[in-house]
Every structure is written in C-alpha cells, then in structure tokens.
Motif scaffolding. Structure first.
Motif, short mmCIF file in Angstrom:
data_model
loop_
_atom_site.label_atom_id
_atom_site.label_comp_id
_atom_site.label_asym_id
_atom_site.label_seq_id
_atom_site.Cartn_x
_atom_site.Cartn_y
_atom_site.Cartn_z
N ARG A 113 8.76 7.06 -8.72
CA ARG A 113 7.57 7.25 -8.09
C ARG A 113 6.63 6.08 -8.04
NH1 ARG A 113 5.64 12.74 -10.73
NH2 ARG A 113 7.44 12.09 -11.90
N VAL A 114 6.65 5.34 -9.10
CA VAL A 114 5.77 4.34 -9.12
C VAL A 114 6.25 3.34 -8.17
CG1 VAL A 114 5.20 2.27 -10.68
CG2 VAL A 114 5.18 4.61 -11.52
N LYS A 115 7.60 3.09 -7.99
CA LYS A 115 8.03 1.88 -6.86
C LYS A 115 7.63 2.06 -5.39
CE LYS A 115 12.06 0.79 -9.62
NZ LYS A 115 13.46 0.83 -9.91
N GLN A 116 7.10 3.45 -5.04
CA GLN A 116 6.76 3.56 -3.96
C GLN A 116 5.41 3.03 -3.68
OE1 GLN A 116 6.30 7.94 -3.65
NE2 GLN A 116 8.41 8.07 -3.31
N THR A 117 5.41 1.79 -2.83
CA THR A 117 4.13 0.94 -2.60
C THR A 117 3.40 1.61 -1.56
OG1 THR A 117 5.68 -0.01 -0.76
CG2 THR A 117 5.84 -1.06 -3.00
N ALA A 118 2.52 0.58 -1.11
CA ALA A 118 1.39 0.83 -0.27
C ALA A 118 2.10 1.02 1.16
CB ALA A 118 0.33 0.04 -0.15
N ALA A 119 3.28 0.07 1.45
CA ALA A 119 3.92 0.16 2.83
C ALA A 119 4.78 1.41 2.88
CB ALA A 119 4.99 -1.17 2.66
N TYR A 120 4.91 2.27 1.90
CA TYR A 120 5.55 3.23 1.84
C TYR A 120 4.71 4.33 2.51
CZ TYR A 120 7.70 8.07 0.45
OH TYR A 120 7.85 9.28 0.60
N TYR A 121 3.55 4.36 2.06
CA TYR A 121 2.28 5.27 2.34
C TYR A 121 1.92 5.11 3.86
CZ TYR A 121 2.26 7.07 -2.33
OH TYR A 121 2.84 7.44 -3.58
N VAL A 122 1.81 4.01 4.17
CA VAL A 122 1.55 3.41 5.46
C VAL A 122 2.35 3.88 6.50
CG1 VAL A 122 1.15 1.47 6.99
CG2 VAL A 122 -0.02 1.60 4.93
N LYS A 123 3.83 3.65 6.23
CA LYS A 123 4.72 4.31 7.16
C LYS A 123 4.88 5.80 7.13
CE LYS A 123 9.78 3.95 8.07
NZ LYS A 123 10.94 3.68 7.61
N ALA A 124 4.55 6.53 6.14
CA ALA A 124 4.57 7.79 6.02
C ALA A 124 3.40 8.31 7.18
CB ALA A 124 4.37 8.26 4.65
N TRP A 125 2.23 7.41 6.95
CA TRP A 125 1.04 8.11 7.74
C TRP A 125 1.44 7.81 9.40
CZ3 TRP A 125 -3.84 9.84 7.34
CH2 TRP A 125 -4.70 9.82 8.33
N GLY A 126 2.17 6.62 9.45
CA GLY A 126 2.68 6.40 10.91
C GLY A 126 3.57 7.67 11.22
N GLU A 127 4.50 8.01 10.67
CA GLU A 127 5.57 9.12 11.10
C GLU A 127 5.08 10.47 11.00
OE1 GLU A 127 8.90 7.99 8.47
OE2 GLU A 127 9.38 6.60 9.75
N ASN A 128 3.77 10.59 10.71
CA ASN A 128 3.37 12.21 10.68
C ASN A 128 2.62 12.52 12.03
OD1 ASN A 128 1.98 14.47 9.84
ND2 ASN A 128 1.38 13.49 8.04
N PRO A 129 2.85 13.63 12.36
CA PRO A 129 2.32 14.00 13.73
C PRO A 129 1.04 14.67 13.65
CG PRO A 129 3.80 15.73 12.83
CD PRO A 129 3.79 14.78 11.92
N LEU A 130 0.44 14.72 12.60
CA LEU A 130 -0.83 15.35 12.50
C LEU A 130 -2.16 14.25 12.73
CD1 LEU A 130 -2.34 17.66 11.46
CD2 LEU A 130 -2.84 16.91 9.35
N PRO A 131 -2.04 13.04 12.50
CA PRO A 131 -3.18 12.21 12.85
C PRO A 131 -3.31 11.84 14.48
CG PRO A 131 -1.90 11.13 11.17
CD PRO A 131 -0.84 12.49 11.58
#
Length: 131
Positions: free
Chosen positions: A9-27
């Motif tokens: 879980r610590v290895k999940q970087t900011a790039a992971y969260y940015v990509k998750a934001w981009g792949e989310n239909p809600l925004p």
C-alpha cells in the motif's frame, strides 16, 4: 480488510492516485453538473455543449472504455477551462455563490486535465494488451 500488505500500500505513488482519478466516471459527471448549474439560467448555448459530451464520457467509462473516456474528459475539460478562463470576473463577485461554483468548476477542470491526461497517456486498451 485489504488483501495488500502495508508495504504494497505504501508503494502506491501519486501517479497511481492521479491515474485512478482519470479513470473514475464521477469527475466528468460532477463537472457536467457544475457547468449546467452555471449556464442553464440564463441559457448560453456554447457552454451548454459541454455537459452532454462529459456525460457521454462517463457513459464510455462505465461501458469499459476507460482510456478513451479519460482522454475525452481531459480534452473537453481543457477546452472549457480555456474558454471559461477568458471571462473576466471582478474581485467582489469571486466570493459569491456564483464565484465559488465557478472556482470549483475551474478547479475540477484542472484536476480532470491532469488526471485524465495521465490516465490516457499511461492507459492500455485490452486489445493492445492481448497482442
């Protein structure tokens, strides 16, 4: 509980969260709602062309086309951000209800451009992965 260890879980970087934001239909859906709230009354045609495209982008995401949806959301958010940024706003009108909604809309546009652009650049389509 999560199946991942604390080290994973610590290895999940900011790039992971940015990509998750981009792949989310809600925004894209929230951005379409904010744009509609600003431009429905009084009705303005040009800004009201954006909500149907953003809602279609959310539909594409739910239908499984996450990479294409991220690119569409990023592109249309960037276009709206550029068009809305051209309108000048007085200092006192920035802190009213309309100004706060406008600020939230432009902030969400910026987040969609970054997140959707990153997800589009780093995403892979299922057909490409099969080859």
């Amino acid at each position: 509980m999560s199946s991942k260890s604390p080290e994973e879980r610590v290895k999940q970087t900011a790039a992971y969260y940015v990509k998750a934001w981009g792949e989310n239909p809600l925004p894209a859906t929230v951005l379409a709602t904010l744009i509609t709230a600003q431009h429905m009354r009084p009705f303005r045609l040009l800004p009201m062309l954006f909500p149907p495209v953003l809602l279609f982008s959310s539909y594409m995401n739910i239908a499984g086309y996450k990479v294409d949806s991220a690119g569409t959301t990023a592109a249309w958010s960037a276009i709206y951000w550029l068009l809305a940024g051209r309108r000048k706003q007085g200092i006192y009108s920035k802190f009213g209800t309309r100004g706060l909604i406008r600020g939230a809309t432009l902030g969400l546009c910026a987040a969609n451009v970054v997140g959707g652009g990153w997800a589009w650049m780093m995403g892979r389509r299922k057909e490409e992965d099969a080859n």
